[in-house]
Design an enzyme around this catalytic site. Structure first.
Site, short mmCIF file in Angstrom:
data_model
loop_
_atom_site.label_atom_id
_atom_site.label_comp_id
_atom_site.label_asym_id
_atom_site.label_seq_id
_atom_site.Cartn_x
_atom_site.Cartn_y
_atom_site.Cartn_z
N HIS A 151 -9.61 1.07 4.85
CA HIS A 151 -8.35 1.27 5.56
C HIS A 151 -8.60 2.19 6.76
O HIS A 151 -9.39 3.14 6.68
CB HIS A 151 -7.30 1.87 4.63
CG HIS A 151 -5.93 1.81 5.22
ND1 HIS A 151 -5.50 2.70 6.18
CD2 HIS A 151 -4.90 0.94 5.02
CE1 HIS A 151 -4.26 2.37 6.54
NE2 HIS A 151 -3.87 1.31 5.85
N ASN A 196 0.86 -1.18 0.00
CA ASN A 196 0.00 0.00 0.00
C ASN A 196 0.90 1.23 0.00
O ASN A 196 1.47 1.58 1.03
CB ASN A 196 -0.90 -0.04 1.25
CG ASN A 196 -1.78 1.19 1.36
OD1 ASN A 196 -1.82 2.03 0.47
ND2 ASN A 196 -2.50 1.29 2.47
N GLU A 246 -5.27 -5.11 10.55
CA GLU A 246 -4.26 -4.07 10.76
C GLU A 246 -4.55 -3.34 12.08
O GLU A 246 -5.37 -2.40 12.10
CB GLU A 246 -4.30 -3.05 9.62
CG GLU A 246 -3.94 -3.61 8.27
CD GLU A 246 -3.36 -2.54 7.34
OE1 GLU A 246 -2.31 -2.81 6.76
OE2 GLU A 246 -3.95 -1.46 7.22
P1 13P Z 1 2.99 0.34 7.76
O1 13P Z 1 3.52 -0.94 7.16
O2 13P Z 1 3.73 1.56 7.32
O3 13P Z 1 2.85 0.22 9.25
O4 13P Z 1 1.50 0.54 7.18
C1 13P Z 1 0.61 -0.53 7.26
C2 13P Z 1 -0.59 -0.18 6.48
O5 13P Z 1 -1.35 0.69 6.85
C3 13P Z 1 -0.81 -0.90 5.22
O6 13P Z 1 -2.09 -0.67 4.72
#
Ligand code: 13P
Length: 270
Positions: free
Chosen positions: A110, A20, A182
């Site tokens: 997200h 992403n 996440e």
């Molecule tokens: P990071 O890997 O920078 O922590 O971000 C994770 C994320 O939000 C992927 O969608």
């Protein structure tokens, strides 16, 4: 999309490593990054692991052209989508527009959009169903805040988000989908969930899919972990049986690090 496409030759779920890129890279920078990624990716493991990149809307067309022209084995993804096919929605981008560009995966829900741009559970659900209608695969993000985690509410929060997003989706479609766990406190912070915690939440999500959408949906759906995944921690985070890959933010901006994460995912599932 056929579920069979996402099964490895052994019939296991094919791990997915998704980058992403968030709000980074002009289209010219994106072209350079995808070329470097192509160079860095070890083609061997790509037979067992699928890789996607999610550029900003302005770079999708450029990245797609390079992926196609150079036959790079990386799927094209988007970071968001609107739920309507067309109409008076100034600034929005529709599912058919993305599908026509060859986009295969669309991130929906997200936490940055939920928390910072006010996206609601209802909108996430509409985006998810619109993505499926257009023949693309949603990567539906769920995750708890630090406060919710400290209050012991992680399962309740992520299962609530899952249930709301997948409301009314047919089991056969759920089987083709991707969910990304996440934890919000792990995004961009350098703090990750422990492999045990990540695996446990992913297992809880899969169990819920099994109870509500049936065994085939639970066996097919891919559940990713996201939150400060990098080339050093990827192997341990992705080792759990219920963790089918990673949604990577910061480390996906570095093609060498991102390629190493893809290789770690292949090794973890070998
Ligand atoms: P990071 O890997 O920078 O922590 O971000 C994770 C994320 O939000 C992927 O969608």
């Amino acid at each position: 999309m056929s579920p069979a496409r996402d099964q490895s030759p052994q019939g296991r779920r094919r791990p997915l490593v998704s980058g992403n890129w968030k709000m980074n890279f002009t289209h010219l920078e994106a072209i350079q990054v995808i070329q470097k990624l192509s160079y860095a990716l070890d083609r061997g493991p790509l037979a067992t692991v699928e890789v996607s990149v999610h550029p900003a809307f302005t770079a999708l067309r450029s990245v797609q052209t390079v992926l196609d022209a150079d036959e790079i084995p990386v799927a094209l993804g988007a970071q968001d989508v609107h739920w309507e096919d067309k109409g008076p929605w100034t600034g929005e981008v529709s599912p058919p527009m993305l599908a026509k560009l060859g986009v295969r995966y669309v991130i929906v829900g997200h936490s940055e959009r939920r928390q910072r741009l006010g996206e609601t559970d209802e909108q996430v659900s509409m985006k998810l169903r619109a993505t499926l209608r257009a023949g693309m695969t949603p990567i539906c993000c769920v995750g708890e805040t630090a406060e919710q985690r400290d209050a012991g509410e992680t399962d309740q929060v992520v299962l609530g988000q899952l249930g709301s997003a997948l409301e009314g989706v047919a089991p056969a479609e759920v089987a083709t989908m991707v969910v990304a766990y996440e934890p919000i406190w792990a995004i961009g912070t350098g703090r990750t969930a422990t492999p045990g915690d990540a695996g446990q939440v992913c297992a809880t999500l899969r169990r819920e899919v099994g109870e509500r959408w049936g065994a085939e949906a639970a066996a097919g759906i891919r559940i990713l972990y996201g939150g400060s995944v990098d080339e050093r921690n990827a192997a341990s985070l992705l080792a759990g049986d219920d963790v089918d890959g990673a949604l990577v933010g910061g480390a996906s901006l570095d093609p060498v690090a991102f390629a190493a994460i893809a290789a770690a995912a292949a090794a973890a599932t070998a």
